[in-house]
Design an enzyme around this catalytic site. Structure first.
Site, mmCIF file in Angstrom:
data_model
loop_
_atom_site.group_PDB
_atom_site.id
_atom_site.type_symbol
_atom_site.label_atom_id
_atom_site.label_comp_id
_atom_site.label_asym_id
_atom_site.label_seq_id
_atom_site.Cartn_x
_atom_site.Cartn_y
_atom_site.Cartn_z
ATOM 1 N N TYR A 171 1.140 -0.855 -0.436
ATOM 2 C CA TYR A 171 0.456 0.670 0.647
ATOM 3 C C TYR A 171 0.873 0.946 0.027
ATOM 4 C CZ TYR A 171 -3.457 -3.272 1.636
ATOM 5 O OH TYR A 171 -4.403 -4.031 1.722
ATOM 6 N N HIS A 183 0.904 -11.995 2.162
ATOM 7 C CA HIS A 183 -0.053 -11.071 1.006
ATOM 8 C C HIS A 183 -0.836 -11.867 0.434
ATOM 9 C CE1 HIS A 183 -1.637 -6.921 0.475
ATOM 10 N NE2 HIS A 183 -2.185 -7.562 0.216
#
Ligand SMILES: NC(=O)c1ccc[n+]([C@@H]2O[C@H](COP(=O)([O-])OP(=O)(O)OC[C@H]3O[C@@H](n4cnc5c(N)ncnc54)[C@H](OP(=O)(O)O)[C@@H]3O)[C@@H](O)[C@H]2O)c1
Length: 267
Positions: free
Chosen positions: A41, A99
């Protein structure tokens, strides 16, 4: 120190970098104690800033980051968590997730979990877990050394993707499910069934979606930079749906997945 993953968290995916610190700080002041970020991010510095700005004691906050799939080998994972630790600058991170599973199993999960355990010993993280793992991948992970300590499998769950088989398989392994994209990219706000249940309870459609997830013992992540949305979302924890509401939302499931990149596992 928080020892179990808090059931309602603030997400920070696709949040404008300039707004991230303020959004995190405002959520913590409202009462949120769980903040979700990721190396991908590109906002770990701002998330750490928001945590420090909030005035909430660090030990009362659970911060999760995620390790991207191109750095799941031992050396790359440790280096990336050192980087996350420095960027967030809030001391030991509460949780680090894989992730996405290593595409085609290029890096064995046992190597990744061993590296997570090493990161714990180095004081970089307290707990570890996974994200976007299918049931077979999670079963394999849980059997690997260190696999029993996997805290959560963070996956997409919304009224339009109940994801029942994977949720059940995860919970049966004693692993907490964390839901991302609970509003299915805004669709929940305009769905007539969810809207009518919301009207019945004097609630918002977002609150109804979150309450439905909480009724399934699923940790909810929602993202908002708007303090009013953050507050009403947080208050969803007080909303109790009845069996008929839950049955109507269950019927909305159409297996519709939003997050399905080219490197995703075969669901
Ligand atoms: N593990 C993974 O692969 C993965 C993938 C995707 C997401 N995630 C995580 O899960 C988190 C949650 O997913 P998401 O970001 O898609 O969350 P979401 O809560 O489903 O959607 C966020 C969007 O909804 C809006 N919103 C939130 N509450 C609202 C309300 N009460 N009324 C109107 N609009 C509202 C927000 O806009 P405003 O800012 O205007 O409120 C924002 O644009 C992410 O932020 C990220 O941390 C993980």
């Amino acid at each position: 120190m928080i020892e179990t993953i808090p059931s309602f968290g603030l997400g920070t995916f696709r949040v404008d970098a300039a707004k991230t610190a303020q959004a995190v700080s405002s959520a913590l002041q409202i009462g949120y104690r769980h903040i979700d970020t990721a190396q991908y991010y590109n906002n770990e510095v701002a998330v750490g800033q928001g945590v420090r700005d909030s005035g909430v004691p660090r030990d009362d906050i659970w911060v999760t980051t995620k390790v991207w799939w191109d750095r799941l080998g031992r050396d790359a994972l440790i280096a990336s968590l050192k980087d996350s630790h420095a960027k967030l600058d809030i001391g030991t991170l509460d949780l680090a997730l894989v992730h996405w599973p290593s595409p085609q199993g290029a890096v064995p999960i046992a190597e990744t979990l061993a590296a997570m355990q090493e990161a714990q010993k180095l004081g970089l993280i307290r707990h570890y877990g996974v994200s976007n793992f299918t049931a077979p991948l999670l079963q394999e992970a849980v059997k690997a050394p260190g696999g029993k300590d996997i805290v959560t499998n963070q996956i997409e769950v919304s009224p339009f993707l109940a994801n029942r088989k994977l949720v059940d398989a995860t919970q049966a392994l004693g692993v907490k499910v964390t839901a991302y994209m609970p509003l299915s990219e805004g669709r929940a706000h305009n769905d007539s069934t969810i809207k009518s249940i919301a009207e019945k309870h004097g609630a918002t459609p977002a609150q109804v979606a979150f309450a439905w997830l909480l009724s399934r013992d699923i940790v909810v992540l929602s993202a908002s930079t708007n303090a009013e949305h953050q507050k009403t979302n947080w208050d969803a924890q007080k909303l109790k749906l009845d069996a008929s509401d839950i049955a109507r939302i269950d019927a909305l499931d159409e297996g519709r997945r939003n997050a399905n990149p080219s490197f995703a596992p075969k669901w």
